[in-house]
Motif scaffolding. Structure first.
Motif, PDB file in Angstrom:
ATOM      1  N   GLN A 121       0.825  -1.210   0.000  1.00 46.49           N
ATOM      2  CA  GLN A 121       0.000   0.000   0.000  1.00 46.49           C
ATOM      3  C   GLN A 121       0.860   1.260   0.000  1.00 46.49           C
ATOM      4  O   GLN A 121       0.539   2.243  -0.677  1.00 46.49           O
ATOM      5  N   GLY A 122       1.969   1.222   0.767  1.00 45.49           N
ATOM      6  CA  GLY A 122       2.853   2.376   0.819  1.00 45.49           C
ATOM      7  C   GLY A 122       3.449   2.698  -0.533  1.00 45.49           C
ATOM      8  O   GLY A 122       3.444   3.858  -0.975  1.00 45.49           O
ATOM      9  N   PHE A 123       3.950   1.682  -1.218  1.00 46.30           N
ATOM     10  CA  PHE A 123       4.571   1.922  -2.517  1.00 46.30           C
ATOM     11  C   PHE A 123       3.548   2.192  -3.601  1.00 46.30           C
ATOM     12  O   PHE A 123       3.814   2.963  -4.530  1.00 46.30           O
ATOM     13  N   ARG A 142      10.140   9.316   9.996  1.00 39.60           N
ATOM     14  CA  ARG A 142       9.307   8.412   9.193  1.00 39.60           C
ATOM     15  C   ARG A 142       8.020   8.056   9.941  1.00 39.60           C
ATOM     16  O   ARG A 142       6.920   8.080   9.378  1.00 39.60           O
ATOM     17  N   ARG A 143       8.155   7.725  11.196  1.00 43.88           N
ATOM     18  CA  ARG A 143       6.966   7.354  11.975  1.00 43.88           C
ATOM     19  C   ARG A 143       6.015   8.530  12.129  1.00 43.88           C
ATOM     20  O   ARG A 143       4.787   8.372  12.059  1.00 43.88           O
ATOM     21  N   ALA A 144       6.576   9.711  12.341  1.00 47.12           N
ATOM     22  CA  ALA A 144       5.741  10.905  12.483  1.00 47.12           C
ATOM     23  C   ALA A 144       4.999  11.205  11.183  1.00 47.12           C
ATOM     24  O   ALA A 144       3.798  11.522  11.197  1.00 47.12           O
ATOM     25  N   LEU A 145       5.697  11.103  10.043  1.00 46.42           N
ATOM     26  CA  LEU A 145       5.068  11.382   8.759  1.00 46.42           C
ATOM     27  C   LEU A 145       4.015  10.346   8.407  1.00 46.42           C
ATOM     28  O   LEU A 145       2.951  10.682   7.870  1.00 46.42           O
ATOM     29  N   ASN A 146       4.284   9.079   8.722  1.00 46.89           N
ATOM     30  CA  ASN A 146       3.294   8.036   8.436  1.00 46.89           C
ATOM     31  C   ASN A 146       2.028   8.222   9.252  1.00 46.89           C
ATOM     32  O   ASN A 146       0.937   7.844   8.815  1.00 46.89           O
ATOM     33  N   ALA A 147       2.171   8.804  10.436  1.00 49.98           N
ATOM     34  CA  ALA A 147       0.999   9.059  11.280  1.00 49.98           C
ATOM     35  C   ALA A 147       0.094  10.133  10.690  1.00 49.98           C
ATOM     36  O   ALA A 147      -1.091  10.224  11.035  1.00 49.98           O
ATOM     37  N   MET A 192       1.668  13.424   4.244  1.00 48.90           N
ATOM     38  CA  MET A 192       3.064  13.006   4.142  1.00 48.90           C
ATOM     39  C   MET A 192       3.677  13.512   2.837  1.00 48.90           C
ATOM     40  O   MET A 192       4.799  14.028   2.833  1.00 48.90           O
ATOM     41  N   PHE A 193       2.931  13.390   1.742  1.00 48.94           N
ATOM     42  CA  PHE A 193       3.449  13.869   0.461  1.00 48.94           C
ATOM     43  C   PHE A 193       3.662  15.380   0.502  1.00 48.94           C
ATOM     44  O   PHE A 193       4.661  15.896  -0.012  1.00 48.94           O
ATOM     45  N   ASP A 194       2.725  16.103   1.114  1.00 49.00           N
ATOM     46  CA  ASP A 194       2.881  17.556   1.245  1.00 49.00           C
ATOM     47  C   ASP A 194       4.142  17.898   2.043  1.00 49.00           C
ATOM     48  O   ASP A 194       4.869  18.845   1.708  1.00 49.00           O
ATOM     49  N   ALA A 195       4.409  17.120   3.093  1.00 51.35           N
ATOM     50  CA  ALA A 195       5.614  17.348   3.900  1.00 51.35           C
ATOM     51  C   ALA A 195       6.866  17.075   3.081  1.00 51.35           C
ATOM     52  O   ALA A 195       7.894  17.759   3.216  1.00 51.35           O
ATOM     53  N   CYS A 196       6.796  16.086   2.176  1.00 51.69           N
ATOM     54  CA  CYS A 196       7.949  15.767   1.321  1.00 51.69           C
ATOM     55  C   CYS A 196       8.211  16.873   0.300  1.00 51.69           C
ATOM     56  O   CYS A 196       9.350  17.058  -0.137  1.00 51.69           O
ATOM     57  N   ASP A 203       9.662   8.366  -1.374  1.00 50.48           N
ATOM     58  CA  ASP A 203      10.171   7.000  -1.465  1.00 50.48           C
ATOM     59  C   ASP A 203      10.835   6.594  -0.157  1.00 50.48           C
ATOM     60  O   ASP A 203      10.681   5.467   0.314  1.00 50.48           O
ATOM     61  N   CYS A 204      11.574   7.518   0.433  1.00 46.02           N
ATOM     62  CA  CYS A 204      12.292   7.243   1.677  1.00 46.02           C
ATOM     63  C   CYS A 204      11.341   7.037   2.846  1.00 46.02           C
ATOM     64  O   CYS A 204      11.526   6.130   3.664  1.00 46.02           O
ATOM     65  N   TYR A 205      10.299   7.860   2.921  1.00 47.23           N
ATOM     66  CA  TYR A 205       9.482   7.899   4.137  1.00 47.23           C
ATOM     67  C   TYR A 205       8.168   7.135   4.056  1.00 47.23           C
ATOM     68  O   TYR A 205       7.582   6.812   5.085  1.00 47.23           O
ATOM     69  N   SER A 206       7.688   6.820   2.849  1.00 46.26           N
ATOM     70  CA  SER A 206       6.399   6.126   2.756  1.00 46.26           C
ATOM     71  C   SER A 206       6.511   4.637   3.056  1.00 46.26           C
ATOM     72  O   SER A 206       5.529   4.004   3.436  1.00 46.26           O
TER      73      SER A 206
END
Length: 318
Positions: free
Chosen positions: A57-59, A215-220, A226-230, A261-264
């Motif tokens: 799902q992440g990828f 990574r954990r913070a962004l996934n939350a 998360m994409f906006d943060a990237c 790619d790194c954080y998702s």
């Protein structure tokens, strides 16, 4: 032009028996399982537990964002040319351009299809596997002569010891066990065949810890935020002094897609070159070498990694 590979080379991911194709469905002659063909791509995913499903799902969300923004094939291929993608593949495989012609090659974890496109352009008889539906559809668009299938790398729908070249770039470290994934994929390489992987490099423990916390913070936040943060990280990453200093403490760069790619990905393992080289040797490979360049100086080794945070390793099956 690449030699056209064939769906007939695919086998059942459960029992490795050849399929019978009827009415848009692949049916196993032995275990009688059936698998659909959707958008001309066999969907052969089996053995997916909750952890692998989370990775999927992440990828898939990553390739959806990439496909949304790069919806023009000509634009994407123009980007590949500008990036020197084919030359990059030649560099990390350390193979000559004319080596690939009619060689049977396998791209495990093809993702958006960049390396499959390069292999297709080099004239390989190509097979491309990815876990995500968006990934395989994009790969088929960018590597039209490839046989593409959606599958789990732990249950590959292909005969073992059948490929002159197997690549898996930035994939194995996103599985529950990098070593187990390596052992499984390495079986696909024939005698005297070449195997090349890229995994994340183990270095600066503080940076790895802080990156994991981010990574954990962004996934939350969920995928959209998360994409906006990237995108914000991309803007910071385009400022060279900030990128250079900041990368000593967290991973980010001048590309929103690279950052995503790194954080998702919910799983990210890191390994040393020595560790990975030993895997090759224990699986019967010779002429094992790290193919990307090495930075000099203890500061770079500690903060950025001896090989810039990623390791390309190549071996030849004896």
């Amino acid at each position: 032009m690449a030699k056209k590979s064939s769906v007939n080379a695919l086998v059942c991911p459960v029992c490795c028996t050849h399929f019978v194709k009827r009415h848009g469905v692949l049916s196993c002659k032995n275990c009688k399982r059936s698998f659909p063909i959707y958008k001309n791509i066999p969907r052969l995913v089996v053995g997916v537990n909750s952890v692998i499903e989370e990775v999927q799902q992440g990828f898939d969300s990553q390739w959806q964002y990439t496909s949304r923004d790069f919806n023009s094939k000509d634009y994407v291929l123009g980007e590949f040319v500008e990036q020197g993608l084919t030359n990059y593949l030649l560099e990390f495989t350390r193979l000559e351009r004319n080596w690939f012609k009619k060689k049977r090659c396998l791209d495990v974890g093809s993702g958006f299809g960049r390396y499959s496109h390069a292999l297709d352009e080099l004239g390989a008889e190509l097979y491309s596997i990815d876990l995500t539906p968006t990934g395989v559809e994009s790969t088929k668009r960018l590597a039209p002569h490839s046989t593409v299938a959606q599958a789990n790398l732990f249950s590959l729908p292909l005969k073992q010891q059948a490929f002159d070249l197997v690549i898996s770039i930035g994939v194995l470290h996103h599985t529950p066990s990098t070593r187990a994934a390596f052992d499984r994929v390495s079986r696909m390489v024939k005698k005297n065949g070449v195997f090349v992987i890229m995994v994340y490099e183990k270095h600066n423990p503080l940076k790895l810890f802080l990156t994991e916390c981010l990574r954990r913070a962004l996934n939350a936040l969920g995928k959209k935020k998360m994409f906006d943060a990237c995108v914000v990280l991309e803007k910071i990453g385009k400022i060279t002094p900030l990128r250079y200093v900041g990368n000593a403490f967290i991973t980010f760069g001048p590309s929103r897609y690279g950052n995503y790619d790194c954080y998702s990905a919910p799983i990210n393992h890191h390994h040393t070159a020595e560790e990975v080289s030993k895997w090759f040797e224990e699986n019967g490979f010779i002429d094992v070498e790290v193919t990307n360049s090495e930075l000099s100086g203890w500061f770079n080794h500690f903060f950025r990694g001896k090989h810039r945070g990623i390791i390309f390793v190549k071996g030849v099956k004896k």
